[in-house]
Motif scaffolding. Sequence first.
Motif, mmCIF file in Angstrom:
data_model
loop_
_atom_site.group_PDB
_atom_site.id
_atom_site.type_symbol
_atom_site.label_atom_id
_atom_site.label_comp_id
_atom_site.label_asym_id
_atom_site.label_seq_id
_atom_site.Cartn_x
_atom_site.Cartn_y
_atom_site.Cartn_z
ATOM 1 N N VAL A 221 0.838 -1.201 0.000
ATOM 2 C CA VAL A 221 0.000 0.000 0.000
ATOM 3 C C VAL A 221 0.874 1.252 0.000
ATOM 4 C CG1 VAL A 221 -1.726 1.308 1.289
ATOM 5 C CG2 VAL A 221 -1.959 -1.175 1.051
ATOM 6 N N LYS A 222 1.980 1.219 0.742
ATOM 7 C CA LYS A 222 2.901 2.359 0.738
ATOM 8 C C LYS A 222 3.486 2.607 -0.652
ATOM 9 C CE LYS A 222 4.361 2.000 5.575
ATOM 10 N NZ LYS A 222 5.494 1.668 6.499
ATOM 11 N N ALA A 223 3.663 1.552 -1.422
ATOM 12 C CA ALA A 223 4.267 1.678 -2.751
ATOM 13 C C ALA A 223 3.280 2.127 -3.819
ATOM 14 C CB ALA A 223 4.895 0.345 -3.167
ATOM 15 N N LEU A 224 1.987 2.175 -3.503
ATOM 16 C CA LEU A 224 0.983 2.578 -4.478
ATOM 17 C C LEU A 224 0.925 4.092 -4.645
ATOM 18 C CD1 LEU A 224 -2.049 0.311 -3.496
ATOM 19 C CD2 LEU A 224 -0.684 0.123 -5.594
ATOM 20 N N LYS A 225 0.562 4.524 -5.831
ATOM 21 C CA LYS A 225 0.195 5.912 -6.063
ATOM 22 C C LYS A 225 -1.217 6.163 -5.512
ATOM 23 C CE LYS A 225 2.654 6.650 -10.464
ATOM 24 N NZ LYS A 225 2.460 6.903 -11.906
ATOM 25 N N LYS A 226 -1.623 7.394 -5.503
ATOM 26 C CA LYS A 226 -3.003 7.724 -5.155
ATOM 27 C C LYS A 226 -3.933 7.082 -6.182
ATOM 28 C CE LYS A 226 -5.826 11.611 -3.562
ATOM 29 N NZ LYS A 226 -5.848 11.130 -2.155
ATOM 30 N N GLY A 227 -4.937 6.393 -5.690
ATOM 31 C CA GLY A 227 -5.846 5.687 -6.589
ATOM 32 C C GLY A 227 -5.313 4.352 -7.072
ATOM 33 N N GLY A 228 -4.196 3.881 -6.481
ATOM 34 C CA GLY A 228 -3.581 2.636 -6.922
ATOM 35 C C GLY A 228 -4.394 1.408 -6.544
ATOM 36 N N ARG A 229 -4.055 0.283 -7.219
ATOM 37 C CA ARG A 229 -4.781 -0.958 -7.012
ATOM 38 C C ARG A 229 -3.805 -2.084 -6.682
ATOM 39 N NH1 ARG A 229 -4.898 2.429 -11.231
ATOM 40 N NH2 ARG A 229 -4.683 0.729 -12.734
ATOM 41 N N LEU A 230 -4.041 -2.742 -5.562
ATOM 42 C CA LEU A 230 -3.262 -3.908 -5.155
ATOM 43 C C LEU A 230 -4.115 -5.148 -5.361
ATOM 44 C CD1 LEU A 230 -1.045 -5.556 -3.667
ATOM 45 C CD2 LEU A 230 -2.092 -4.805 -1.511
ATOM 46 N N VAL A 231 -3.613 -6.105 -6.142
ATOM 47 C CA VAL A 231 -4.323 -7.355 -6.384
ATOM 48 C C VAL A 231 -3.481 -8.494 -5.822
ATOM 49 C CG1 VAL A 231 -5.373 -8.871 -8.102
ATOM 50 C CG2 VAL A 231 -5.374 -6.394 -8.463
ATOM 51 N N VAL A 232 -3.993 -9.131 -4.785
ATOM 52 C CA VAL A 232 -3.282 -10.223 -4.107
ATOM 53 C C VAL A 232 -3.740 -11.557 -4.691
ATOM 54 C CG1 VAL A 232 -2.807 -11.328 -1.890
ATOM 55 C CG2 VAL A 232 -3.156 -8.848 -1.990
ATOM 56 N N ILE A 233 -2.769 -12.343 -5.187
ATOM 57 C CA ILE A 233 -3.115 -13.631 -5.787
ATOM 58 C C ILE A 233 -2.380 -14.794 -5.129
ATOM 59 C CG2 ILE A 233 -3.682 -12.622 -8.026
ATOM 60 C CD1 ILE A 233 -0.931 -13.674 -9.029
ATOM 61 N N GLY A 234 -1.549 -14.507 -4.110
ATOM 62 C CA GLY A 234 -0.805 -15.577 -3.448
ATOM 63 C C GLY A 234 -0.549 -15.226 -1.998
ATOM 64 N N LEU A 235 -0.221 -16.239 -1.229
ATOM 65 C CA LEU A 235 -0.059 -16.072 0.217
ATOM 66 C C LEU A 235 1.246 -16.689 0.704
ATOM 67 C CD1 LEU A 235 -3.725 -17.005 1.175
ATOM 68 C CD2 LEU A 235 -2.748 -14.694 1.040
ATOM 69 N N GLN A 236 2.308 -16.540 -0.106
ATOM 70 C CA GLN A 236 3.585 -17.124 0.295
ATOM 71 C C GLN A 236 4.119 -16.502 1.579
ATOM 72 O OE1 GLN A 236 6.486 -17.289 -2.907
ATOM 73 N NE2 GLN A 236 4.887 -17.595 -4.426
ATOM 74 N N GLY A 237 3.727 -15.257 1.866
ATOM 75 C CA GLY A 237 4.186 -14.560 3.059
ATOM 76 C C GLY A 237 3.173 -14.541 4.182
ATOM 77 N N GLY A 238 2.230 -15.475 4.176
ATOM 78 C CA GLY A 238 1.277 -15.572 5.264
ATOM 79 C C GLY A 238 -0.098 -15.044 4.929
ATOM 80 N N VAL A 239 -1.059 -15.305 5.850
ATOM 81 C CA VAL A 239 -2.456 -14.975 5.597
ATOM 82 C C VAL A 239 -2.984 -13.842 6.470
ATOM 83 C CG1 VAL A 239 -2.960 -17.319 4.817
ATOM 84 C CG2 VAL A 239 -3.274 -16.742 7.227
ATOM 85 N N LYS A 240 -2.263 -13.477 7.526
ATOM 86 C CA LYS A 240 -2.746 -12.437 8.427
ATOM 87 C C LYS A 240 -1.727 -11.297 8.504
ATOM 88 C CE LYS A 240 -5.508 -15.492 11.381
ATOM 89 N NZ LYS A 240 -5.771 -15.952 12.770
ATOM 90 N N GLY A 241 -2.167 -10.101 8.102
ATOM 91 C CA GLY A 241 -1.299 -8.939 8.138
ATOM 92 C C GLY A 241 -1.990 -7.773 8.805
ATOM 93 N N THR A 242 -1.256 -6.698 9.026
ATOM 94 C CA THR A 242 -1.829 -5.474 9.579
ATOM 95 C C THR A 242 -1.719 -4.370 8.543
ATOM 96 O OG1 THR A 242 0.279 -4.829 10.586
ATOM 97 C CG2 THR A 242 -1.252 -6.124 11.942
ATOM 98 N N LEU A 243 -2.672 -3.463 8.574
ATOM 99 C CA LEU A 243 -2.703 -2.388 7.589
ATOM 100 C C LEU A 243 -3.230 -1.118 8.243
ATOM 101 C CD1 LEU A 243 -2.511 -1.361 4.666
ATOM 102 C CD2 LEU A 243 -4.838 -2.203 4.303
ATOM 103 N N ASN A 244 -2.526 -0.039 8.041
ATOM 104 C CA ASN A 244 -2.980 1.277 8.468
ATOM 105 C C ASN A 244 -4.071 1.733 7.492
ATOM 106 O OD1 ASN A 244 -3.366 4.014 8.913
ATOM 107 N ND2 ASN A 244 -1.186 4.448 9.207
ATOM 108 N N LEU A 245 -5.325 1.657 7.943
ATOM 109 C CA LEU A 245 -6.424 2.016 7.058
ATOM 110 C C LEU A 245 -6.413 3.495 6.707
ATOM 111 C CD1 LEU A 245 -9.317 -0.141 8.532
ATOM 112 C CD2 LEU A 245 -8.048 -0.520 6.420
ATOM 113 N N GLY A 246 -5.811 4.308 7.570
ATOM 114 C CA GLY A 246 -5.674 5.727 7.237
ATOM 115 C C GLY A 246 -4.825 5.930 6.000
ATOM 116 N N LEU A 247 -3.760 5.131 5.871
ATOM 117 C CA LEU A 247 -2.910 5.195 4.678
ATOM 118 C C LEU A 247 -3.696 4.791 3.442
ATOM 119 C CD1 LEU A 247 -0.044 5.453 3.404
ATOM 120 C CD2 LEU A 247 0.297 3.035 4.002
#
Length: 321
Positions: A221-247
């Motif tokens: 999310v930090k690497a996205l531009k404004k209006g960017g889209r992240l599409v997750v298709i794999g879980l090699q790094g785990g299934v539970k993460g944390t995210l700053n929803l404000g960001l």
Amino acid sequence: MRAVVVETPGDVDALTIGQIDTPVPGQGEVLVRTVASGVNRADVLQRQGHYPPPRGVTDTIGLEASGVVAGVGDGVTRWKEGDEVVALLAGGGYAEYFVVPEGQAIAPPPGVDLVSAAGVLEVAATVLSNTRVGFLKAGDVFLVHGGAGGIGTFAIQYAKALGATVAATAGSPEKLQHCLDFGADYAFDYHEDWVAAVKDATGGADMILDIIGAKYLESNVKALKKGGRLVVIGLQGGVKGTLNLGLLLNKAATVTATSLRFRPDKEKASICQAVEQEVWPMLGDGRIRLAPETRIPFEEVRRAHEQLVGGGNVGKIVLVH
């Protein structure tokens, strides 16, 4: 028929060659004698017990394969015995024969032999469908993780063909060079601060195609531009993460997760048709090149899985029957 059997999920020792019943094609289905089977990360997850097949689908591993039509069910109109096909499967590819809905079998790419073709369709369908989910277009900055793998190698080239600026991550100098050789504009070592590198080089990504999952969630999310889209298709790094929803809110960004395997048959048939119409011509005219390929005998399926997860693999692995 011979098939890879997993009686108890676990490490590679769980993979054995056994005998199971040959499937019978039902209404609208095709029976195919397997020539080769693509090997994917999802196969490893299923072997470990983390990715069971959809309800009603065979327990036999394998999401893509190539072969020769050996029989057709009622209602099949496109295929006849003796036709060569590649198939997108919900399961069953690690076997001597498999069945597939008619719409999920397409002709092999022009000029590509059946063994190599076994490792193309699942990758192509995954990338095509998910770049559509991410609304990738000409002029966008596109970032793909795992750029030296089968998905990454294809995604780099497909995004370039659409007119995007392409960045990729990988974990060694050889893999970084592989990404550049296949058309990436930038290649970043994921052991370093790849988020800063992406932003410095491109200003940020409009779309990220991510095979890692939880470990990279906030970094993506930090690497996205404004209006960017992240599409997750794999879980090699785990299934539970944390995210700053404000960001996420401040960037007006979108996070989407998709699975090709669990999409309805009609949707998968539409994706396969799009691959045949849009991607196969790109392979034919050289806009997309096949990834490096490792061919491993079907009987050595354990070695195929060991190589895939060992960290040194580049490109695609196929099991030859």
